[in-house]
Design a protein around this motif. Structure first.
Motif, short mmCIF file in Angstrom:
data_model
loop_
_atom_site.label_atom_id
_atom_site.label_comp_id
_atom_site.label_asym_id
_atom_site.label_seq_id
_atom_site.Cartn_x
_atom_site.Cartn_y
_atom_site.Cartn_z
N PRO A 184 0.83 -1.22 0.00
CA PRO A 184 0.00 0.00 0.00
C PRO A 184 0.86 1.27 0.00
N SER A 185 0.50 2.20 -0.85
CA SER A 185 1.20 3.49 -0.89
C SER A 185 0.61 4.44 0.13
N ILE A 186 1.29 5.57 0.32
CA ILE A 186 0.76 6.59 1.23
C ILE A 186 -0.57 7.12 0.71
N ALA A 187 -0.64 7.32 -0.61
CA ALA A 187 -1.89 7.81 -1.20
C ALA A 187 -3.03 6.84 -0.97
N GLU A 188 -2.73 5.55 -0.98
CA GLU A 188 -3.78 4.56 -0.74
C GLU A 188 -4.19 4.53 0.73
N SER A 189 -3.26 4.83 1.63
CA SER A 189 -3.64 5.00 3.05
C SER A 189 -4.64 6.14 3.20
N VAL A 190 -4.36 7.24 2.49
CA VAL A 190 -5.26 8.40 2.55
C VAL A 190 -6.61 8.04 1.92
N ASP A 191 -6.60 7.31 0.81
CA ASP A 191 -7.85 6.88 0.18
C ASP A 191 -8.67 6.00 1.13
N TRP A 192 -7.97 5.15 1.86
CA TRP A 192 -8.66 4.27 2.81
C TRP A 192 -9.31 5.11 3.92
N ALA A 193 -8.60 6.11 4.39
CA ALA A 193 -9.17 7.00 5.41
C ALA A 193 -10.42 7.69 4.88
N ARG A 194 -10.37 8.16 3.65
CA ARG A 194 -11.54 8.82 3.05
C ARG A 194 -12.70 7.83 2.88
N THR A 195 -12.34 6.58 2.58
CA THR A 195 -13.37 5.54 2.47
C THR A 195 -14.09 5.35 3.79
N LEU A 196 -13.34 5.33 4.87
CA LEU A 196 -13.95 5.14 6.19
C LEU A 196 -14.85 6.32 6.56
N ILE A 197 -14.46 7.53 6.14
CA ILE A 197 -15.30 8.71 6.36
C ILE A 197 -16.60 8.55 5.57
N ALA A 198 -16.46 8.14 4.29
CA ALA A 198 -17.64 8.00 3.43
C ALA A 198 -18.61 6.94 3.98
N LEU A 199 -18.07 5.88 4.59
CA LEU A 199 -18.89 4.80 5.13
C LEU A 199 -19.32 5.07 6.58
N GLN A 200 -18.86 6.22 7.11
CA GLN A 200 -19.20 6.61 8.49
C GLN A 200 -18.82 5.52 9.49
N ILE A 201 -17.59 5.03 9.35
CA ILE A 201 -17.08 3.96 10.21
C ILE A 201 -16.28 4.56 11.36
N GLY A 202 -16.63 4.18 12.58
CA GLY A 202 -15.97 4.71 13.75
C GLY A 202 -15.04 3.74 14.42
N ASP A 203 -14.92 2.52 13.85
CA ASP A 203 -14.03 1.52 14.42
C ASP A 203 -13.57 0.58 13.31
N LEU A 204 -12.27 0.45 13.13
CA LEU A 204 -11.74 -0.37 12.05
C LEU A 204 -11.53 -1.80 12.55
N ASP A 205 -12.63 -2.57 12.59
CA ASP A 205 -12.52 -3.95 13.04
C ASP A 205 -12.14 -4.86 11.88
N GLU A 206 -11.93 -6.14 12.15
CA GLU A 206 -11.45 -7.07 11.13
C GLU A 206 -12.42 -7.19 9.97
N ALA A 207 -13.69 -7.20 10.24
CA ALA A 207 -14.68 -7.33 9.17
C ALA A 207 -14.63 -6.12 8.24
N THR A 208 -14.46 -4.94 8.81
CA THR A 208 -14.38 -3.72 8.00
C THR A 208 -13.10 -3.72 7.16
N VAL A 209 -12.00 -4.15 7.77
CA VAL A 209 -10.75 -4.25 7.02
C VAL A 209 -10.93 -5.16 5.82
N ALA A 210 -11.49 -6.34 6.03
CA ALA A 210 -11.67 -7.29 4.95
C ALA A 210 -12.60 -6.74 3.87
N ARG A 211 -13.64 -6.03 4.30
CA ARG A 211 -14.63 -5.52 3.35
C ARG A 211 -14.09 -4.39 2.49
#
Length: 289
Positions: free
Chosen positions: A238-265
């Protein structure tokens, strides 16, 4: 002489202001590249911010960015200049054969018929310019010869017109993913900087600055998973840009906890190969949703 940065601290502060979180070595090298008017060769794996550093220098200094994207098969016509042959042919036809060849030659090899490409464009600019030669290792070795005159003397020789010398030297950045070794002649003309993935603390700073709406706890969880993914034998870490994209994804999905199921999804945001996703799922023992 253009003053790009006043000091390494000034470089660090202004690059940070332009959205690029730099370490001491990067800030020092960026300052020296401007102060010494030396090209800067940045090497490292894909996705660590090599290209973004050149863009940040342009943003921080208000300079224009001229980019030469390198690829297999790149030649002089795409890197330096070429003549507009169709326009030249029309000019020859318009003359009707009334001119001697020497006169026609002088007519068609002028500025009006010249098509400038990135290297020549950067050399000819009077305004502050950042020249980015991106992924130079993707070209053939012969192409490096095209760069030597630019990197050594900041000039380009056009046989029909003469030598074009830079009136204002650009800030030159070459990037390489180290897919092949660059020639010693190119390296000798450059300052060198190796960029690697940032440590966890700096990556948290980067993600937080780019995605300020994400909870600090989730940022820490995200960075922890990214660091663990980079330790695996993947086709593409994973690149730094992809880390940032992942963070934006979590914002878009309104996720407040990065559990294993969310990581996999959401793993497809950071891992773009099916084999990498399977390995990550297995190695990190992720619970598939």
């Amino acid at each position: 002489m253009t003053t790009w940065f006043e000091s390494p601290d000034d470089a660090a502060a202004r690059l940070r202001g332009a959205g690029y979180h730099t370490d001491d070595a990067t800030a020092l090298t960026a300052y020296l590249a401007g102060a010494l008017e030396k090209p800067l060769l940045i090497e490292g794996p894909a996705g660590v911010g090599k290209t973004e550093l050149a863009k940040a220098v342009a943003r921080a200094t208000g300079a224009a960015l001229v980019r030469l994207q390198c690829y297999e098969g790149l030649d002089e016509a795409r890197a330096l200049y070429e003549w507009n042959y169709k326009k030249q042919l029309l000019r020859i036809q318009a003359s009707g054969g009334d001119q001697a060849w020497s006169e026609t030659h002088d007519d068609i090899f002028t500025e009006d018929f010249l098509l400038t490409r990135p290297l020549l464009s950067a050399i000819r600019r009077d305004e502050p310019t950042v020249l980015l030669v991106d992924e130079v290792d993707k070209t053939e070795v012969e192409v490096e010869g095209l760069l030597l005159e630019v990197l050594s003397d900041f000039q380009v020789t056009i046989p029909e017109l003469g030598t074009v010398v830079a009136t204002r030297r650009p800030f030159v950045v070459l990037t390489s993913n180290a897919s092949r070794e660059l020639s010693e002649a190119v390296k000798r003309r450059c300052l060198f900087l190796h960029l690697d993935y940032p440590d966890a603390e700096r990556e948290r700073e980067i993600v937080t600055s780019q995605v300020p709406g994400l909870d600090d706890k989730v940022v820490a969880q995200l960075v922890d998973v990214v660091v663990r993914l980079r330790e695996l034998e993947l086709k593409k870490a994973p690149s730094i840009a992809e880390s940032v994209d992942w963070a934006r994804t979590l914002i878009a999905l309104q996720i407040g906890d990065l559990d294993e199921a969310t990581v996999a999804r959401t793993l497809g945001v950071v891992l773009k190969h099916a084999s990498d996703q399977r390995r990550a799922t297995k190695e990190l023992k992720l619970a598939l949703p």
